[in-house]
Every structure is written in structure tokens, then in C-alpha cells.
Design a protein around this motif. Structure first.
Motif, PDB file in Angstrom:
ATOM      1  N   HIS A  96      91.661  97.207 105.756  1.00  0.00           N
ATOM      2  CA  HIS A  96      91.079  96.865 104.607  1.00  0.00           C
ATOM      3  C   HIS A  96      92.123  96.090 103.625  1.00  0.00           C
ATOM      4  CE1 HIS A  96      88.613  97.321 100.708  1.00  0.00           C
ATOM      5  NE2 HIS A  96      87.749  97.590 101.683  1.00  0.00           N
ATOM      6  N   GLU A 127      86.879  95.391 108.039  1.00  0.00           N
ATOM      7  CA  GLU A 127      86.789  94.423 107.152  1.00  0.00           C
ATOM      8  C   GLU A 127      88.228  94.376 106.560  1.00  0.00           C
ATOM      9  OE1 GLU A 127      85.136  96.130 103.463  1.00  0.00           O
ATOM     10  OE2 GLU A 127      84.681  98.092 104.695  1.00  0.00           O
ATOM     11  N   HIS A 164      85.453  91.123 103.568  1.00  0.00           N
ATOM     12  CA  HIS A 164      85.347  91.974 102.344  1.00  0.00           C
ATOM     13  C   HIS A 164      85.813  90.994 101.277  1.00  0.00           C
ATOM     14  CE1 HIS A 164      85.798  95.511  99.425  1.00  0.00           C
ATOM     15  NE2 HIS A 164      86.618  94.563  98.783  1.00  0.00           N
ATOM     16  N   HIS A 188      80.556  90.494 104.272  1.00  0.00           N
ATOM     17  CA  HIS A 188      79.837  91.746 104.106  1.00  0.00           C
ATOM     18  C   HIS A 188      79.712  92.095 102.686  1.00  0.00           C
ATOM     19  CE1 HIS A 188      81.234  95.498 102.625  1.00  0.00           C
ATOM     20  NE2 HIS A 188      82.492  95.224 102.844  1.00  0.00           N
ATOM     21  N   ASP A 238      76.747  99.922 104.035  1.00  0.00           N
ATOM     22  CA  ASP A 238      78.215  99.883 103.734  1.00  0.00           C
ATOM     23  C   ASP A 238      78.273 101.433 103.102  1.00  0.00           C
ATOM     24  OD1 ASP A 238      80.740  99.546 102.923  1.00  0.00           O
ATOM     25  OD2 ASP A 238      80.694  98.725 100.991  1.00  0.00           O
TER      26      ASP A 238
HETATM   27 ZN   LIG Z   1      83.935  96.123 101.751  1.00  0.00          ZN
END
Ligand SMILES: [Zn+2]
Ligand SMILES: [Zn+2]
Length: 290
Positions: A96, A127, A164, A188, A238
Motif C-alpha cells: 500500500h 493496491e 489507490h 479503486h 473497501d
Molecule cells: Zn485504498
């Protein structure tokens, strides 16, 4: 029964009942099965709800496929294992953007993600992306380096790139242009306005809408959802975050997707069935057959 007995029973009931009571009721099932394109079953599970139960609850309302999204090496590995035992689940793997700057050995972690990416049940790299909300100046270089490495990996393995993007719209496009975008790009929890949506759609990217599209203060998301070609829309939870209305603030899970699908159909003025069929087909196009 003594007063003490009654009190003890009431206490036990409250203790057992509270997690259930915190969960919103199941919405009306969808007329055609869709997928949850972005969920974190491991984080929901940490709240005491096992993934198999969550998969069954989602399936009961017409959400028969899930994309389990990794955020670090451990959660990515967890997702790959789950996807290899549960037919309803495919996985994505990544570090992430908030995680990348915190790692002492970013290259070592990227290497582990690369190995996991080869698994046939892994259908996306993500992501990844940029998050200018939670990362300070010092972390930005590592974040962008990680994003670039994930873009290259998605192209190398031929899998979808799951992005992301928090407060970083222009820079997401800048880095994608610089590296060259992979064939499938999914934004997303799409959070831009109509203009950004139009730009992403022009480039062929897929917009995945979360519960935020149901929020009263988000007319820009409904505008974005209305203008995107129907072949470039996905839906996600999510989870456990971003619970759709009318349950905003309570824990989210894949079985609540129907609320978001209904909001999308309404924003576009199309029948619910048509919306579901499109989402289902778009999901298979982005992530392959389950
Ligand atoms: Zn995210
Ligand atoms: Zn996520």
C-alpha cells in the motif's frame, strides 16, 4: 429466576449480541450476481468474522465473487492462500502507498510481492498508488518509487493494476504516463470529480465505486458514475471501511454491495439488472474468470 440470574443472562446476551447488532441488516438481494472488486477480508476478519462466513453472507444477496486486496507482504500472502482455497475469491498483491515509505527494506518487500504475483489466483497488482493525505514529504519519494515498481510488475505479469489515489489525481496520471500504463487500470474507490472521471475514461481506465457514491455530500461521484461508459464501471466495498448509506459509520462487508449497486443504477438512470450484468462482465474482463 433470581434478579442476579436475570442480570447475568442480560449481560451475556449483550456481550454475544453486540457484534451482530453492530452489523447492518442484509439488503434485498440483487437480480443478477456481481462481484466486490475490492475488499479486505483479513481486516474484517480481525473483527471476529471469519472469511468463509463473509463469503457466504455476500453470496446470499447476489455477490458471488470477491477480490481480496493485499496491502503488505503478509496480507498479500494471506490473500493468495485464501484465493487458492475459496473459489469465490481472487487476490491482488501489493505494498500500500502508506506502507511503502515505512519499510526499512522496500526492495526486499517488492521482491516478495513479485514472487506472489506469479500465482494464477492473483489477478491484479494493488493496491498501489499515491496517498498525499497520510504520507508526509519525507515519504513521498519511496511512495512513488514503489508505485512505479508496481506498474512495471503489472505489465510484466499481464495483470490488472489496482490504484489507490488519495488527493493525488494529477500525480497518478503523471506517473502512469511516464511509466506507460498497463492494459487494465482500475481506480479503486474512485474519488475524483466529473472532469477527472472523463479523463480516466478517455484513457480506458476502469472506475470502481465504493459506498462513498451513496453519501449525500458526494454529488460529484454520482456525476462521475453517470458519465462513465457502462463498460468501465466496477463496484466495491473497501470493507471494512466506507459503509454505504443508510448504514454509514457501521462496519462494512461485501454483503452490503447491493446498496451501492442500486445507487449506481439510480445515478445512471438504468435498470438494476442492466447495471448488475455490466458490473459482472466488467469484473471478469478486468480480473479474468473466477
Ligand atoms: Zn485504498
Ligand atoms: Zn483498500
Amino acid at each position: 429466576m433470581t434478579t442476579a440470574d436475570r442480570t447475568a443472562r442480560a449481560r451475556a446476551r449483550t456481550r454475544e449480541g453486540s457484534p451482530q447488532e453492530a452489523r447492518p441488516p442484509a439488503p434485498e438481494p440483487l437480480p443478477y450476481p456481481v462481484l466486490d472488486s475490492h475488499t479486505h477480508l483479513d481486516i474484517v476478519s480481525a473483527d471476529g468474522d471469519d472469511p468463509v462466513g463473509q463469503i457466504a453472507a455476500a453470496n446470499a444477496v447476489g455477490v458471488d465473487r470477491l477480490v481480496q486486496v493485499g496491502v503488505d507482504v503478509a496480507s498479500s500472502r494471506w490473500g493468495v492462500e485464501l484465493a487458492n482455497t475459496q473459489r469465490a475469491v481472487v487476490a491482488t498483491v501489493a505494498l500500500h502507498p502508506n506502507e511503502a515509505p515505512r519499510l526499512s527494506d522496500l526492495d526486499g518487500a517488492l521482491k516478495s510481492i513479485e514472487e506472489l504475483a506469479e500465482d494464477p489466483r492473483v489477478r491484479g497488482i494493488g493496491e498501489t498508488g499515491l496517498d498525499f493525505f497520510r504520507t508526509d514529504e519525507n515519504g513521498l519519494a519511496a511512495q512513488e518509487r514503489s508505485f512505479r515498481a508496481h506498474i512495471a510488475l503489472a505489465k510484466r505479469v499481464g495483470k490488472a493494476l489496482v490504484i489507490h489515489d488519495r488527493d493525488a489525481h494529477a500525480d497518478i496520471l503523471r506517473v502512469l504516463d511516464d511509466e506507460g500504463a498497463p492494459e487494465t487500470v482500475v481506480l479503486h474507490c474512485f474519488s475524483g470529480d466529473a472532469a477527472f472521471a472523463a479523463e480516466c475514461c478517455r484513457r480506458g481506465y476502469v472506475l470502481s465505486f465504493a459506498g462513498t457514491v451513496t453519501f449525500k455530500n458526494a454529488p460529484h461521484l454520482r456525476e462521475a458514475a453517470a458519465l462513465a461508459p457502462i463498460g468501465q464501471i466496477l463496484v466495491e466495498t473497501d470493507a471494512p471501511y466506507l459503509t454505504p448509506m443508510p448504514h454509514r459509520g457501521r462496519p462494512n462487508a461485501s454483503y452490503l454491495i447491493p446498496l451501492t449497486v442500486r445507487a449506481l443504477a439510480e445515478a445512471r438512470g438504468v435498470p438494476l439488472l442492466e447495471m448488475c450484468e455490466a458490473i459482472s462482465a466488467n469484473g471478469e474482463r478486468a480480473f479474468g474468470p473466477w
